[in-house]
Design an enzyme around this catalytic site. Structure first.
Site, PDB file in Angstrom:
ATOM      1  N   GLU A 194      -4.278   3.776   3.781  1.00  0.00           N
ATOM      2  CA  GLU A 194      -3.445   3.774   2.687  1.00  0.00           C
ATOM      3  C   GLU A 194      -4.383   2.615   1.491  1.00  0.00           C
ATOM      4  OE1 GLU A 194      -0.335   0.366   5.364  1.00  0.00           O
ATOM      5  OE2 GLU A 194      -1.708   1.319   6.926  1.00  0.00           O
ATOM      6  N   THR A 234       0.759  -1.233   0.196  1.00  0.00           N
ATOM      7  CA  THR A 234       0.006   0.162   0.172  1.00  0.00           C
ATOM      8  C   THR A 234       0.848   1.466  -0.058  1.00  0.00           C
ATOM      9  OG1 THR A 234       0.006  -0.657   2.597  1.00  0.00           O
ATOM     10  CG2 THR A 234      -1.882  -1.522   1.140  1.00  0.00           C
TER      11      THR A 234
END
Length: 315
Positions: free
Chosen positions: A260, A212
């Site tokens: 994220e 991420t």
């Protein structure tokens, strides 16, 4: 489009213009009505359209510590205003001294001496000057003195968002905070966006097979409620479908709240140090702690599948 940071940035030979004044955080659909009207009026009169806004938010100066979460940073607001046809944006530094400017002095110093207003376009509840003592009635009287028109535009749009409440920045912030990004999208006319620089996190996503982009958001950003969302990741001029996680990562006893974004089906992305944007399309589920790592991985795979479907339906 020209961007000015303070009255001193306005060109000395600046002529007449049509002006609208406000914080315009989010540039939501109600704001758009006013700004579009100002642009249309400017075109009719053959002069530029100018938006006057403030930095920081006036409430932070008048009541320190009360700065609201921002729906859009100033550069993003300027982009949105440019899309509406605005010719110049004037960002006035909102200081304690500026906050003490009387409505009459504001009219002379900003609208008359610097912007040479030919018309001013506002919403019906517009207030300005020291202790917000100025209103559209006062502005209209000043217009008669200084030769500018005042046009009042009804900015109250309603829809399903907020149960039919009139669209506003306050309502949008509330919906974002509740995770109702679909409602916020209805008000804004586009997905709510969060921006920031990608920084190195714990890199657990990479270890789990879902790398991420950990976005260090800009100050005072309006961040959606903790949970998983479908949306887009904007980076290096590319728009990528994304599964977005907001929260403290309870699976690993995290304490810091993060945003994220996993770029779905993308391999080998290196975004560290880049300024990126994340658009929130739909809420998928709340934040949760799972019994095992295997259960977490199974849920993450299901989340990505669901996010892929949601984004694909947008195409």
């Amino acid at each position: 489009m020209q961007r000015w940071r303070g009255l001193e940035d306005i060109p000395e030979d600046w002529g007449r213009s049509v002006v609208t004044i406000g914080s315009y955080d989010g540039v939501h659909r109600g704001h758009q009505l006013i700004i579009k009207h100002a642009v249309d009026r400017a075109r009719e009169l053959g002069v530029p359209a100018v938006v006057v806004t403030f930095d920081p938010h006036p409430s932070e100066v008048v009541r320190p510590g009360s700065h609201p979460p921002l729906l859009a940073p100033h550069h993003r607001r300027a982009e949105l205003m440019a899309e509406l046809g605005v010719d110049a944006v004037l960002i006035l530094p909102f200081t304690t001294e500026f906050s003490k400017l009387s409505p009459a002095d504001f009219v002379v110093k900003v609208l008359v001496d610097k912007l040479h207003a030919k018309a001013v376009v506002e919403g019906p509840n517009f207030r300005f000057g020291h202790k917000a003592a100025g209103n559209v009635e006062f502005l209209t009287e000043q217009g008669k003195v200084y030769d500018f028109e005042v046009e009042v535009v009804d900015l109250y749009v309603t829809g399903e968002a907020g149960g039919g409440e009139p669209f506003s920045s306050t309502l949008t912030r509330r919906l974002v905070a509740e995770g109702d990004v679909a409602g916020a999208r209805e008000i804004l006319g586009r997905p709510h966006r969060v921006e920031g620089v990608v920084v190195r996190g714990a890199q657990r996503g990479r270890e789990l097979g879902f790398p991420t982009a950990n976005v260090e958001t800009l100050p005072h950003t309006a961040i959606p409620a903790d949970g998983v969302y479908a949306g887009y990741l904007h980076a290096q001029g590319e728009v990528m479908p994304a599964a977005i996680s907001v929260g403290t990562n309870p699976q690993f006893d995290g304490t810091e709240r993060t945003v994220e974004a996993y770029a779905i089906d993308r391999v080998g992305l290196d975004l560290y140090g880049l300024h990126v944007a994340v658009d929130f399309l739909a809420y998928v589920r709340g934040q949760a702690k799972f019994e095992s790592l295997e259960a977490l991985l199974e849920q993450m795979a299901a989340d990505v599948k669901r996010c892929r479907e949601i984004v694909a339906a947008e195409q």
